[in-house]
Scaffold this motif. Structure first.
Motif, PDB file in Angstrom:
ATOM      1  N   MET A  92       1.015  -1.214  -0.118  1.00  0.00           N
ATOM      2  CA  MET A  92       0.158   0.142  -0.046  1.00  0.00           C
ATOM      3  C   MET A  92       1.060   1.443  -0.015  1.00  0.00           C
ATOM      4  SD  MET A  92      -2.951  -1.092   2.761  1.00  0.00           S
ATOM      5  CE  MET A  92      -3.812   0.696   2.493  1.00  0.00           C
ATOM      6  N   GLU A  93       0.627   2.151  -1.043  1.00  0.00           N
ATOM      7  CA  GLU A  93       1.297   3.332  -1.184  1.00  0.00           C
ATOM      8  C   GLU A  93       1.093   4.358  -0.204  1.00  0.00           C
ATOM      9  OE1 GLU A  93       1.249   4.569  -5.067  1.00  0.00           O
ATOM     10  OE2 GLU A  93       2.744   3.687  -5.626  1.00  0.00           O
ATOM     11  N   ASP A  94      -0.160   4.217   0.327  1.00  0.00           N
ATOM     12  CA  ASP A  94      -0.539   5.155   1.398  1.00  0.00           C
ATOM     13  C   ASP A  94      -0.890   4.830   2.811  1.00  0.00           C
ATOM     14  OD1 ASP A  94      -2.795   3.561   0.761  1.00  0.00           O
ATOM     15  OD2 ASP A  94      -4.300   4.982   0.152  1.00  0.00           O
ATOM     16  N   LEU A  95       0.105   3.751   3.082  1.00  0.00           N
ATOM     17  CA  LEU A  95       0.012   3.366   4.419  1.00  0.00           C
ATOM     18  C   LEU A  95       1.439   3.519   5.068  1.00  0.00           C
ATOM     19  CD1 LEU A  95      -0.957   1.754   6.878  1.00  0.00           C
ATOM     20  CD2 LEU A  95      -0.540  -0.523   5.555  1.00  0.00           C
ATOM     21  N   VAL A  96       1.650   4.412   6.018  1.00  0.00           N
ATOM     22  CA  VAL A  96       3.047   4.625   6.753  1.00  0.00           C
ATOM     23  C   VAL A  96       2.896   4.260   8.106  1.00  0.00           C
ATOM     24  CG1 VAL A  96       3.644   6.122   4.866  1.00  0.00           C
ATOM     25  CG2 VAL A  96       2.597   6.771   6.864  1.00  0.00           C
ATOM     26  N   PHE A 121       2.133  16.279  11.674  1.00  0.00           N
ATOM     27  CA  PHE A 121       0.748  16.264  11.036  1.00  0.00           C
ATOM     28  C   PHE A 121       0.206  17.455  10.871  1.00  0.00           C
ATOM     29  CE2 PHE A 121       0.939  12.366  13.198  1.00  0.00           C
ATOM     30  CZ  PHE A 121       0.272  11.295  12.301  1.00  0.00           C
ATOM     31  N   ARG A 122       1.035  18.799  10.863  1.00  0.00           N
ATOM     32  CA  ARG A 122       0.630  20.014  10.572  1.00  0.00           C
ATOM     33  C   ARG A 122       0.290  20.145   9.242  1.00  0.00           C
ATOM     34  NH1 ARG A 122       4.183  23.786  14.380  1.00  0.00           N
ATOM     35  NH2 ARG A 122       3.369  23.547  16.374  1.00  0.00           N
ATOM     36  N   GLU A 123      -0.575  21.189   8.795  1.00  0.00           N
ATOM     37  CA  GLU A 123      -1.043  21.586   7.276  1.00  0.00           C
ATOM     38  C   GLU A 123      -1.526  20.296   6.715  1.00  0.00           C
ATOM     39  OE1 GLU A 123       1.131  24.610   5.386  1.00  0.00           O
ATOM     40  OE2 GLU A 123       2.602  24.754   7.124  1.00  0.00           O
ATOM     41  N   GLN A 124      -2.322  19.399   7.403  1.00  0.00           N
ATOM     42  CA  GLN A 124      -2.835  18.255   6.596  1.00  0.00           C
ATOM     43  C   GLN A 124      -2.012  17.614   5.679  1.00  0.00           C
ATOM     44  OE1 GLN A 124      -4.619  21.672   6.318  1.00  0.00           O
ATOM     45  NE2 GLN A 124      -5.080  21.041   8.407  1.00  0.00           N
ATOM     46  N   GLN A 125      -0.616  17.496   6.085  1.00  0.00           N
ATOM     47  CA  GLN A 125       0.267  16.989   5.164  1.00  0.00           C
ATOM     48  C   GLN A 125       0.267  15.198   5.153  1.00  0.00           C
ATOM     49  OE1 GLN A 125       4.520  17.451   6.074  1.00  0.00           O
ATOM     50  NE2 GLN A 125       3.842  18.809   7.856  1.00  0.00           N
ATOM     51  N   LEU A 126      -0.476  14.513   6.350  1.00  0.00           N
ATOM     52  CA  LEU A 126      -0.512  13.359   6.103  1.00  0.00           C
ATOM     53  C   LEU A 126      -2.143  12.843   6.115  1.00  0.00           C
ATOM     54  CD1 LEU A 126       2.125  12.555   8.805  1.00  0.00           C
ATOM     55  CD2 LEU A 126       2.225  11.504   6.486  1.00  0.00           C
ATOM     56  N   ASP A 127      -3.038  13.869   5.433  1.00  0.00           N
ATOM     57  CA  ASP A 127      -4.243  13.477   5.446  1.00  0.00           C
ATOM     58  C   ASP A 127      -4.650  12.662   4.283  1.00  0.00           C
ATOM     59  OD1 ASP A 127      -4.999  14.997   7.508  1.00  0.00           O
ATOM     60  OD2 ASP A 127      -6.255  16.411   6.570  1.00  0.00           O
ATOM     61  N   ASN A 128      -3.687  12.196   3.422  1.00  0.00           N
ATOM     62  CA  ASN A 128      -3.826  11.256   2.374  1.00  0.00           C
ATOM     63  C   ASN A 128      -3.105   9.890   2.490  1.00  0.00           C
ATOM     64  OD1 ASN A 128      -1.115  11.993   2.039  1.00  0.00           O
ATOM     65  ND2 ASN A 128      -1.300  11.876  -0.046  1.00  0.00           N
ATOM     66  N   MET A 129      -2.996   9.753   4.071  1.00  0.00           N
ATOM     67  CA  MET A 129      -2.062   8.580   4.436  1.00  0.00           C
ATOM     68  C   MET A 129      -3.118   7.980   5.617  1.00  0.00           C
ATOM     69  SD  MET A 129       0.406   8.884   2.333  1.00  0.00           S
ATOM     70  CE  MET A 129       1.339   7.573   2.792  1.00  0.00           C
ATOM     71  N   ILE A 130      -2.943   6.430   5.756  1.00  0.00           N
ATOM     72  CA  ILE A 130      -3.108   5.751   6.775  1.00  0.00           C
ATOM     73  C   ILE A 130      -2.046   5.697   7.649  1.00  0.00           C
ATOM     74  CG2 ILE A 130      -4.032   3.756   7.967  1.00  0.00           C
ATOM     75  CD1 ILE A 130      -5.502   3.063   5.309  1.00  0.00           C
ATOM     76  N   ALA A 194     -11.131   2.313  -0.722  1.00  0.00           N
ATOM     77  CA  ALA A 194     -10.382   1.066  -1.209  1.00  0.00           C
ATOM     78  C   ALA A 194      -9.272   0.894  -0.278  1.00  0.00           C
ATOM     79  CB  ALA A 194     -10.259   1.216  -2.357  1.00  0.00           C
ATOM     80  N   SER A 195      -8.545   1.810   0.197  1.00  0.00           N
ATOM     81  CA  SER A 195      -7.300   1.730   0.972  1.00  0.00           C
ATOM     82  C   SER A 195      -7.728   1.412   2.263  1.00  0.00           C
ATOM     83  CB  SER A 195      -6.736   3.064   1.182  1.00  0.00           C
ATOM     84  OG  SER A 195      -6.123   3.333  -0.349  1.00  0.00           O
ATOM     85  N   PHE A 199      -6.652  -2.332   4.248  1.00  0.00           N
ATOM     86  CA  PHE A 199      -5.830  -2.234   5.390  1.00  0.00           C
ATOM     87  C   PHE A 199      -6.783  -3.027   6.292  1.00  0.00           C
ATOM     88  CE2 PHE A 199      -5.158  -0.058   9.732  1.00  0.00           C
ATOM     89  CZ  PHE A 199      -3.930  -0.698   9.722  1.00  0.00           C
ATOM     90  N   ASP A 200      -8.061  -3.206   6.321  1.00  0.00           N
ATOM     91  CA  ASP A 200      -8.735  -4.127   7.082  1.00  0.00           C
ATOM     92  C   ASP A 200      -8.374  -5.478   6.714  1.00  0.00           C
ATOM     93  OD1 ASP A 200     -10.220  -2.079   8.382  1.00  0.00           O
ATOM     94  OD2 ASP A 200     -11.777  -2.115   6.835  1.00  0.00           O
ATOM     95  N   ARG A 201      -8.120  -5.805   5.582  1.00  0.00           N
ATOM     96  CA  ARG A 201      -7.685  -7.170   5.240  1.00  0.00           C
ATOM     97  C   ARG A 201      -6.397  -7.493   5.727  1.00  0.00           C
ATOM     98  NH1 ARG A 201     -10.536  -5.741   0.599  1.00  0.00           N
ATOM     99  NH2 ARG A 201      -8.804  -4.856  -0.558  1.00  0.00           N
ATOM    100  N   ILE A 202      -5.596  -6.556   5.995  1.00  0.00           N
ATOM    101  CA  ILE A 202      -4.094  -6.756   6.555  1.00  0.00           C
ATOM    102  C   ILE A 202      -4.292  -6.720   7.894  1.00  0.00           C
ATOM    103  CG2 ILE A 202      -1.909  -5.571   6.817  1.00  0.00           C
ATOM    104  CD1 ILE A 202      -2.160  -4.205   4.318  1.00  0.00           C
TER     105      ILE A 202
END
Length: 210
Positions: A92-96, A121-130, A194-195, A199-202
């Motif tokens: 997953m590209e959006d899981l860190v 997490f400031r300025e929503q810079q991780l809002d596209n990530m889990i 979808a992401s 993640f739920d499947r993981i």
């Protein structure tokens, strides 16, 4: 994947001088700093410094650190999960992973861990990530803090809740091996459904729990 990195900085004034809290920092900046001798929870300070430099150079990697002049006295790491861990399944590209949080003993009690995580997490810079973190009691500094396993667990949960990370269930064997271990997760506002489902499947290999 667009890994948005917007550098943040904050000055913390203490009785013994001022600390600089900043990040994500580039590898070159870490190279010019010294590691505090007490930053040895994961490996020897010199080796940990090399690890921080490597993480900072990754496309998804983030190092948020606190420095006293040219000495690193605390840091938080973000990176993709290790390829040998369950959490890397699905690529997953959006899981860190919020990996390590470490503060030198003499700088504890200043709220550095909380401030460093909030900077990330400031300025929503991780809002596209889990963003997830795995809390294992055998990584906790129970000896120096004098806390029980359960009090330390409460402290870590409280710390992560400052950036809206919450407890998530899982059937991962390592986490399930001790009741104090836990998985905490923040699903960014811009993460597609979808992401979340991936993640739920993981999180659950036993389908009857899913």
């Amino acid at each position: 994947m667009n890994h948005l990195k917007i550098r943040q900085e904050e000055i913390l004034h203490t009785e013994n001088g001022s600390l600089v809290l900043e990040g994500p920092v580039p590898p070159e900046q870490i190279q010019t700093c010294r590691m505090h001798a007490e930053l040895d929870a994961f490996r020897r300070p010199a080796e940990q410094k090399e690890a921080l430099i490597e993480i900072a150079g990754l496309p998804e990697g983030r190092i948020i650190m606190a420095t006293d002049k040219d000495q690193i006295v605390g840091y938080v790491t973000f990176h993709y999960p290790d390829e040998y861990e369950r959490w890397s399944e699905g690529n997953m590209e959006d899981l860190v992973e919020l990996g390590a949080v470490e503060i030198a003993n003499e700088y504890r009690g200043l709220g550095l861990a909380k401030k460093l995580i909030q900077l990330a997490f400031r300025e929503q810079q991780l809002d596209n990530m889990i963003v997830f973190t795995t809390e294992y009691y055998w990584h906790w500094d129970l000896e120096n803090t004098g806390l029980s396993v359960w009090d330390y667990r409460k402290m870590m949960e409280k710390l992560m809740k400052n950036v809206d990370m919450v407890w998530f269930a899982t059937d991962d064997p390592e986490i399930c091996s001790h009741p104090a271990n836990c998985l905490m997760v923040r699903v960014g506002k811009k993460v597609p459904q979808a992401s979340v489902e991936s993640f739920d499947r993981i999180r659950f290999h036993q389908r009857f729990m899913y």
